[in-house]
Design a protein around this motif. Structure first.
Motif, PDB file in Angstrom:
ATOM      1  N   GLU A  38      27.150  40.550 -52.045  1.00  0.00           N
ATOM      2  CA  GLU A  38      28.364  41.320 -51.912  1.00  0.00           C
ATOM      3  C   GLU A  38      29.023  41.429 -50.793  1.00  0.00           C
ATOM      4  O   GLU A  38      30.003  41.833 -50.945  1.00  0.00           O
ATOM      5  N   MET A  39      28.685  40.831 -49.771  1.00  0.00           N
ATOM      6  CA  MET A  39      29.489  40.674 -48.450  1.00  0.00           C
ATOM      7  C   MET A  39      30.269  39.559 -48.381  1.00  0.00           C
ATOM      8  O   MET A  39      31.098  39.305 -47.476  1.00  0.00           O
ATOM      9  N   GLY A  40      30.393  38.699 -49.646  1.00  0.00           N
ATOM     10  CA  GLY A  40      30.970  37.866 -49.866  1.00  0.00           C
ATOM     11  C   GLY A  40      30.330  36.473 -49.520  1.00  0.00           C
ATOM     12  O   GLY A  40      30.905  35.180 -49.517  1.00  0.00           O
ATOM     13  N   LYS A  51      30.358  32.499 -32.759  1.00  0.00           N
ATOM     14  CA  LYS A  51      29.729  32.838 -31.601  1.00  0.00           C
ATOM     15  C   LYS A  51      28.200  33.060 -31.696  1.00  0.00           C
ATOM     16  O   LYS A  51      27.849  33.478 -32.935  1.00  0.00           O
ATOM     17  N   GLU A  60      27.945  35.371 -34.852  1.00  0.00           N
ATOM     18  CA  GLU A  60      29.107  35.794 -35.618  1.00  0.00           C
ATOM     19  C   GLU A  60      29.820  34.760 -36.380  1.00  0.00           C
ATOM     20  O   GLU A  60      29.656  33.973 -35.734  1.00  0.00           O
ATOM     21  N   ARG A  64      35.545  34.649 -45.497  1.00  0.00           N
ATOM     22  CA  ARG A  64      36.566  35.142 -46.345  1.00  0.00           C
ATOM     23  C   ARG A  64      37.554  36.162 -45.567  1.00  0.00           C
ATOM     24  O   ARG A  64      37.794  37.207 -45.768  1.00  0.00           O
ATOM     25  N   GLY A  65      37.804  35.447 -44.267  1.00  0.00           N
ATOM     26  CA  GLY A  65      38.834  36.388 -43.419  1.00  0.00           C
ATOM     27  C   GLY A  65      38.312  37.265 -42.634  1.00  0.00           C
ATOM     28  O   GLY A  65      39.222  38.095 -42.192  1.00  0.00           O
ATOM     29  N   TYR A  66      36.900  37.771 -42.557  1.00  0.00           N
ATOM     30  CA  TYR A  66      36.616  38.894 -41.837  1.00  0.00           C
ATOM     31  C   TYR A  66      35.356  38.235 -40.997  1.00  0.00           C
ATOM     32  O   TYR A  66      34.899  37.351 -41.269  1.00  0.00           O
ATOM     33  N   ARG A  67      35.061  39.155 -39.926  1.00  0.00           N
ATOM     34  CA  ARG A  67      33.921  38.750 -39.059  1.00  0.00           C
ATOM     35  C   ARG A  67      32.717  39.393 -39.160  1.00  0.00           C
ATOM     36  O   ARG A  67      32.986  40.805 -39.427  1.00  0.00           O
ATOM     37  N   LEU A  68      31.609  38.925 -39.352  1.00  0.00           N
ATOM     38  CA  LEU A  68      30.442  39.556 -39.817  1.00  0.00           C
ATOM     39  C   LEU A  68      29.451  38.825 -38.787  1.00  0.00           C
ATOM     40  O   LEU A  68      29.125  37.886 -38.401  1.00  0.00           O
ATOM     41  N   CYS A  69      28.256  39.766 -38.303  1.00  0.00           N
ATOM     42  CA  CYS A  69      27.162  39.487 -37.562  1.00  0.00           C
ATOM     43  C   CYS A  69      26.196  39.102 -38.756  1.00  0.00           C
ATOM     44  O   CYS A  69      25.789  40.040 -39.430  1.00  0.00           O
ATOM     45  N   LEU A  70      25.285  37.958 -38.369  1.00  0.00           N
ATOM     46  CA  LEU A  70      24.138  37.694 -39.073  1.00  0.00           C
ATOM     47  C   LEU A  70      22.987  37.594 -38.381  1.00  0.00           C
ATOM     48  O   LEU A  70      23.008  36.802 -37.096  1.00  0.00           O
TER      49      LEU A  70
ATOM     50  N   GLU B 109      39.845  40.208 -49.638  1.00  0.00           N
ATOM     51  CA  GLU B 109      38.754  39.633 -50.872  1.00  0.00           C
ATOM     52  C   GLU B 109      37.660  40.756 -50.968  1.00  0.00           C
ATOM     53  O   GLU B 109      37.392  41.033 -51.862  1.00  0.00           O
ATOM     54  N   ARG B 110      36.853  40.901 -49.913  1.00  0.00           N
ATOM     55  CA  ARG B 110      36.010  41.902 -49.623  1.00  0.00           C
ATOM     56  C   ARG B 110      36.166  43.169 -50.199  1.00  0.00           C
ATOM     57  O   ARG B 110      35.300  43.877 -50.889  1.00  0.00           O
ATOM     58  N   TYR B 113      36.658  43.276 -53.795  1.00  0.00           N
ATOM     59  CA  TYR B 113      35.156  43.152 -54.652  1.00  0.00           C
ATOM     60  C   TYR B 113      34.782  44.586 -55.074  1.00  0.00           C
ATOM     61  O   TYR B 113      34.538  44.887 -56.312  1.00  0.00           O
ATOM     62  N   VAL B 253      28.514  38.587 -59.141  1.00  0.00           N
ATOM     63  CA  VAL B 253      29.176  38.800 -57.963  1.00  0.00           C
ATOM     64  C   VAL B 253      30.052  37.726 -57.643  1.00  0.00           C
ATOM     65  O   VAL B 253      31.185  37.789 -57.429  1.00  0.00           O
ATOM     66  N   TYR B 257      34.196  37.925 -56.936  1.00  0.00           N
ATOM     67  CA  TYR B 257      34.734  37.220 -55.918  1.00  0.00           C
ATOM     68  C   TYR B 257      35.823  36.233 -56.131  1.00  0.00           C
ATOM     69  O   TYR B 257      36.861  36.125 -55.498  1.00  0.00           O
ATOM     70  N   PHE B 383      26.575  43.894 -31.040  1.00  0.00           N
ATOM     71  CA  PHE B 383      26.431  42.326 -31.343  1.00  0.00           C
ATOM     72  C   PHE B 383      25.588  41.769 -30.086  1.00  0.00           C
ATOM     73  O   PHE B 383      24.667  41.001 -30.224  1.00  0.00           O
ATOM     74  N   LEU B 497      26.589  43.847 -39.583  1.00  0.00           N
ATOM     75  CA  LEU B 497      27.564  44.347 -38.571  1.00  0.00           C
ATOM     76  C   LEU B 497      28.987  43.418 -38.723  1.00  0.00           C
ATOM     77  O   LEU B 497      28.889  42.453 -38.577  1.00  0.00           O
ATOM     78  N   LEU B 499      32.766  43.058 -37.455  1.00  0.00           N
ATOM     79  CA  LEU B 499      33.186  42.988 -36.080  1.00  0.00           C
ATOM     80  C   LEU B 499      34.619  43.281 -36.529  1.00  0.00           C
ATOM     81  O   LEU B 499      35.499  42.108 -36.758  1.00  0.00           O
TER      82      LEU B 499
END
Lengths: 85, 716
Positions: A38-40, A51, A60, A64-70, B109-110, B113, B253, B257, B383, B497, B499
């Motif tokens: 769902e987060m893409g 990073k 990091e 889909r054009g945004y920054r996410l931490c995994l 995009e997100r 959704y 899903v 998307y 982070f 998280l 950013l």
């Protein structure tokens, strides 16, 4: 040509800054699979590793054009392959 | 309906601001409602409910700021509440007349959704498109009419922080309340659905369930409770069914998307080179760098800590002085009736003052948090820190509450709301008061000055002070781990998280955040604290009588008088006897045997009891109990002397360096702060957690002190 032979599964520890990675498969039985998708982070999506945190986890990514931490734990829901280093 | 009076009399419309976290919802909400906000809790949960109102030409409109959500399939408590508000099933809140979906143009995009899911709820909607200005600077334009066509509702671009187009948004809200538009999106059913429906239709009928094809389809998409229970007793169907559902979910899903990507492609035009580095990229090269990033982080945290610890000091002294003066002033009016005078001065005014004194720290911390969060740095710091805090079940965001708690646990606990995951948040709240707050410092200074420094020198004195501060942190980590494993139920969310791009924090948002945090603290913690202060005051005041006082005075003369008449000594003696014979003092004497294994006598026990409402009163209580009067502080050499020379009835010294350390450990670990307990009760929405925290901390403190005294007995 030999797509099967070229496929190299990637584990978390192989992920380096600057890599582009494709999600080959999402393990649907993984507890967090739904939310991650769902987060893409759906199968077939590519993301860039921006990073690696100073202590090695989390990473990091740009998806889909945004920054996410995994975290490492979450990437274990995916089968990943490197698109470019 | 045109008449504004008529409409507001019959029904005040309710609109709900819905959107992804970080979409700029709060900014839009603040611009719409200004300070006309009410902050509370949704019933039964710890999710904050923010409601406000504003005026339109046709009358007043109520507006609720719905918690941010990533999906309508809720995972967290916040999201569950959000879904209930949207669907109109949240108790105490009617179904919103209009959903204003705050859509981040930089993250189309997100954000689309969730829009695609919301569209299926079938409620009237309006889109407020944020961050368009930033996108424009990066050379990306959004075709608004095209987007409106794709979504089927009106789209208003707003630059919330500059207040641009907020009037247009108000007009659009007015228009959509009069003539609502419901988005119509058509999604193809996942291809897997038809195939699976056919398979399961057969299998169900063989298992004795008489579902037709459409019922089977419905069960696959959203199975009822009843159906899931049936599956539990039919193991041969359960696994294949769940597998099919997973497949469907994955497909749906992906389908949403796919739609979102198509819309984004259609409405977005880029005139710049996509490979060009954004400002955020440039800043992050340093701020999340493994060396510079950590250095910068340490610097920022040092600044935050210094501000709460040091800069708040003068303000706190000012408040302290003001309440002292107020007490004196009020005391003069009530000279005729000593009981009332003491109640007002020592009970009520001191109680309220003891609470208000935390306000500067709370406001300063929340000013920092609003700036750090609003700028996007908080997420970077989380982070960087996640690895250090993550393994024990906390996460990178926990550093703010934990660090702040070294100054004061109250703002620390309140700031735990930067953590969206309920489980880690609760664990953080429960360990935060173990951090050694500034109110413990006077006890350390007094005891180190009396027992460590004279015997062992300044080096060990400094080390002891450091060790006392480190002890809480050292214990907090295994305790958080154990709480997560054993005590706190529920599942941890994945650490998702985001950013967000950097931006300037908005002065208005920062000020509003400070204002509402301060207000919540004064209102909720305040009532409990003032009530408890009065109770404790009464316990330490009564019983008191002139006859008893005369008796103490005669006693004093018999013991000491022949040498020289000493008014101050007499007063201190009477003060001590009054406290000794008060309910609290008697209680202290009664339970003194409980503290005997820790090497504490009835005087230390009573001082500990006096300090339960607020630990900072312990030095003054010791002053009274050691016959110096209440006007002593931790630097007082008289009090140090008295403590060094105090003995048990059999002549052994009362306190040794060991007992001093034991007492410091007790204070380091014990939960002696009503304001903290009141804050925990409010923030966790549960008395049980406050009681739990009190018990585990106090129990640990007792065991720690006993352990140290028992070691002393073994080695000396």
């Amino acid at each position: 040509m030999a797509a099967v032979a070229e496929f190299k599964p990637l584990s978390f520890s192989h992920l380096r800054q600057g890599m582009t990675v494709r999600i080959v498969r999402v393990d649907a039985r993984c507890e967090d699979a739904l939310r991650l998708q769902e987060m893409g982070l759906t199968a077939g999506t590519t993301f860039a590793v921006l990073k690696v945190a100073p202590f090695g986890d989390p990473i990091e990514i740009d998806v889909r054009g945004y920054r996410l931490c995994l975290r490492k734990r979450e990437t274990s829901c995916f089968e990943l392959e490197a698109v470019s280093a | 309906m045109k008449d504004p009076e008529l409409r507001s009399a019959s029904h005040t419309p309710l609109i709900a601001l819905v959107g992804n976290p970080n979409a700029g919802k709060t900014s839009v909400f603040n611009r719409l409602t200004g300070a006309h906000q009410k902050v509370g809790n949704y019933p039964g949960v710890t999710v904050e409910k923010v409601e406000g109102s504003f005026r339109l030409p046709s009358g007043t409109v109520r507006c609720v700021d719905v918690p941010g959500l990533y999906s309508l399939e809720p995972k967290s408590e916040d999201e569950r509440v959000a879904v209930q508000v949207i669907e109109g099933s949240e108790p105490g809140l009617e179904t919103p007349d209009l959903l204003v979906y705050v859509l981040d143009a930089g993250n189309l995009e997100r954000n689309l959704y969730v829009f695609s899911q919301l569209a299926e709820v079938g409620r009237p909607m309006l889109v407020a498109l944020t961050m368009v200005d930033r996108l424009k600077r990066r050379g990306v334009a959004i075709d608004i009419p095209q987007l409106e066509q794709a979504l089927g509702v009106e789209v208003v671009p707003v630059v919330a922080h500059r207040g641009e187009n907020v009037d247009r948004l108000r007009e659009a809200i007015e228009r959509n309340l009069q003539a609502p538009r419901v988005p119509e999106l058509k999604f193809d059913l996942p291809t897997a659905l038809e195939a699976n429906a056919n398979v399961f239709h057969d299998r169900l009928s063989r298992a004795g369930i008489d579902y037709d094809l459409s019922q089977t389809r419905a069960a696959l998409v959203r199975p009822s409770e009843e159906f899931l229970n049936f599956l539990k007793i039919t193991p041969e169907l359960e696994e294949p069914f769940l597998e099919a559902r997973r497949e469907l979910t994955q497909e749906s899903v992906a389908g949403r998307y796919h739609w979102a990507a198509t819309v984004q492609k259609a409405v977005q035009t880029r005139s710049s080179d996509p490979a060009r580095k954004s400002l955020t990229d440039k800043i992050d090269r340093f701020l999340t760098h493994r060396v510079f990033g950590l250095l910068f982080f340490v610097g920022v945290m040092y600044l935050v800590f210094q501000s709460i610890y040091t800069f708040a000091g003068p303000l706190m002294e000012l408040i302290d002085g003001a309440f002292g003066a107020l007490g004196e002033w009020a005391g003069r009016f009530l000279e005729g009736s000593p009981v009332l005078q003491s109640l007002v001065v020592d009970g009520i005014i001191a109680g309220v003052g003891g609470m208000i004194i935390f306000l500067p720290q709370i406001l300063i911390l929340f000013c920092f948090i609003a700036v750090l969060e609003g700028s996007g740095y908080l997420a970077r710091a989380a982070f960087l820190m996640d690895r250090l805090l993550g393994w024990c079940g906390l996460n990178g965001r926990a550093f703010i509450p934990l660090l702040s708690s070294f100054a004061c646990a109250i703002p620390g606990i309140m700031s735990a709301r930067v953590m969206p995951d309920a489980k880690s948040r609760l664990a953080t709240i429960l360990v935060a008061p173990l951090m050694s707050c500034s109110a413990r410092l006077p006890v350390y200074v007094l005891l180190i000055g009396a027992f460590i420094e004279p015997q062992f020198g300044a080096g060990w004195a400094g080390f002891t002070l450091f060790a006392m501060h480190f002890l809480g942190l050292l214990l907090a980590i295994p305790i958080a781990w154990a709480l997560n494993k054993r005590v706190i139920r529920g599942r941890q969310l994945p650490f998702l998280l985001e950013l967000p791009p950097y931006q300037w924090p908005r002065v208005k948002d920062v000020l509003l955040a400070m204002y509402f945090r301060g207000k919540v603290f004064v209102k909720v913690a305040g009532t409990i604290i003032v009530l408890m202060s009065i109770v404790i005051w009464a316990l330490s005041y009564f019983p008191r009588s002139e006859a008893a006082d005369a008796h103490y005075a005669a006693d004093y003369r018999n013991k000491f008088e022949p040498e020289a008449p000493d008014e101050a000594g007499l007063e201190a003696y009477i003060g001590e006897k009054r406290l000794e014979n008060s309910f609290l003092g008697r209680f202290g004497r009664t339970i003194a045997p409980v503290f005997a294994p820790a090497g504490f006598d009835w005087r230390i026990t009573t001082a500990i009891l006096c300090a339960f409402p607020a630990r900072e009163v312990v030095v003054a209580s010791m002053g009274i109990l050691f016959q110096l009067g209440g006007d002593v502080d931790e630097e007082s050499t008289d009090l140090r002397d008295k403590l060094q020379r105090a003995t048990w009835p059999d002549g052994r010294p009362l306190m040794t360096p060991w007992t001093a350390v034991g007492l410091m450990v007790f204070f380091a670990l014990c939960c002696q702060c009503m304001a903290t307990l009141a804050t925990v009760k409010r923030e966790t929405n549960s008395t049980n957690w406050a009681v739990f925290m009190f018990c585990y901390m106090t129990g640990m403190a007792y065991l720690g002190a006993v352990l140290i005294h028992q070691i002393e007995r073994l080695v000396t």
